[in-house]
Design a protein around this motif. Structure first.
Motif, short mmCIF file in Angstrom:
data_model
loop_
_atom_site.label_atom_id
_atom_site.label_comp_id
_atom_site.label_asym_id
_atom_site.label_seq_id
_atom_site.Cartn_x
_atom_site.Cartn_y
_atom_site.Cartn_z
N PRO A 144 0.81 -1.23 0.00
CA PRO A 144 0.00 0.00 0.00
C PRO A 144 0.84 1.28 0.00
CG PRO A 144 -0.14 -1.13 2.12
CD PRO A 144 0.59 -2.05 1.20
N GLN A 145 0.42 2.22 -0.83
CA GLN A 145 1.11 3.51 -0.94
C GLN A 145 0.37 4.60 -0.16
OE1 GLN A 145 4.14 3.61 -2.52
NE2 GLN A 145 3.76 1.40 -2.56
N ALA A 146 -0.67 4.24 0.53
CA ALA A 146 -1.48 5.17 1.34
C ALA A 146 -2.23 4.31 2.36
CB ALA A 146 -2.44 5.93 0.44
N PRO A 147 -2.78 4.92 3.41
CA PRO A 147 -3.52 4.14 4.40
C PRO A 147 -4.61 3.26 3.77
CG PRO A 147 -3.12 6.33 5.24
CD PRO A 147 -2.65 6.34 3.81
N LEU A 172 -7.74 -0.47 -11.55
CA LEU A 172 -7.80 0.87 -10.98
C LEU A 172 -7.22 0.81 -9.58
CD1 LEU A 172 -10.14 0.79 -13.15
CD2 LEU A 172 -11.34 2.43 -11.70
N HIS A 173 -6.36 1.77 -9.26
CA HIS A 173 -5.91 1.94 -7.89
C HIS A 173 -6.86 2.96 -7.24
CE1 HIS A 173 -1.66 0.36 -8.45
NE2 HIS A 173 -1.98 0.61 -9.70
N LEU A 174 -7.32 2.65 -6.04
CA LEU A 174 -8.08 3.60 -5.22
C LEU A 174 -7.23 3.91 -4.00
CD1 LEU A 174 -10.62 5.09 -4.12
CD2 LEU A 174 -11.43 2.85 -3.30
N LEU A 175 -6.83 5.18 -3.89
CA LEU A 175 -5.92 5.59 -2.83
C LEU A 175 -6.55 6.68 -1.98
CD1 LEU A 175 -3.27 5.85 -5.52
CD2 LEU A 175 -2.68 4.57 -3.47
N GLY A 176 -6.35 6.61 -0.67
CA GLY A 176 -6.86 7.66 0.20
C GLY A 176 -6.43 7.43 1.63
N GLY A 177 -6.97 8.24 2.52
CA GLY A 177 -6.64 8.11 3.94
C GLY A 177 -5.56 9.08 4.37
#
Ligand code: AMP
Length: 112
Positions: free
Chosen positions: A31-34, A99-104
Motif C-alpha cells: 500500500p502507498q497510502a492508508p 484501478l488503484h483507489l488511494l486515500g486516507g
C-alpha cells in the motif's frame, strides 16, 4: 493466467473486499497510502491503451464501484484518488487493467 486472474481463481491469496460477476476488489499488497485498493475487471484487458468500445460499460462500472468502495472504506468525504497506470511510462507492472483507489491521507500532486 495473469496474477490478478490467479487471485480471482483463489490460487493466490488476497484481502478481498468485494466481488461480483465482472470484477474483484482487494487490498494492494504494497500500500502507498492508508487505503490502497485495487479494482480489477475479470476480463483480462491488458491495459487501458488496449481497451475498446466493447469495454465502455465495464469501464464505467469500475469507476462507480470505486466510488462505492471509497464510501464503504470511509474516505468518500475526505477524498481519494483513482489511478490507472498504462504501459511502461505509466508505471504499469501487471498487464491486467486495474484501478488503484488511494486515500486516507493528503496525496501529493504532481505524481512522481
Ligand atoms: P501497477 O504497477 O499499476 O501495474 O499496479 C500493480 C499493483 O499490484 C501494485 O500496486 C502492486 O503492489 C500490486 N500487487 C502486486 N502483487 C499483488 C498481490 N499478490 N496482491 C495484491 N496486490 C498486488
Amino acid at each position: 493466467m495473469t496474477l490478478f486472474q490467479k487471485i480471482v481463481a483463489r490460487e493466490i491469496p488476497a484481502k478481498i473486499i468485494s466481488e461480483d460477476d465482472e470484477s474483484i476488489v482487494f487490498h494492494d499488497i504494497n500500500p502507498q497510502a492508508p487505503i490502497h485498493v485495487l479494482l480489477v475487471p475479470k476480463k483480462p484487458i491488458p491495459r487501458l491503451a488496449e481497451a475498446t468500445e466493447e469495454d465502455r460499460i465495464l469501464l464505467g462500472k469500475l469507476l462507480l464501484k470505486a466510488q462505492v468502495t471509497a464510501h464503504a472504506l470511509g474516505i468518500s468525504q475526505t477524498g481519494f484518488r483513482i489511478v490507472i497506470n498504462s504501459g511502461r511510462h505509466g508505471g504499469e507492472t501487471i498487464p491486467h487493467l486495474h484501478l488503484h483507489l488511494l486515500g486516507g491521507r493528503p496525496l501529493g500532486w504532481p505524481p512522481g
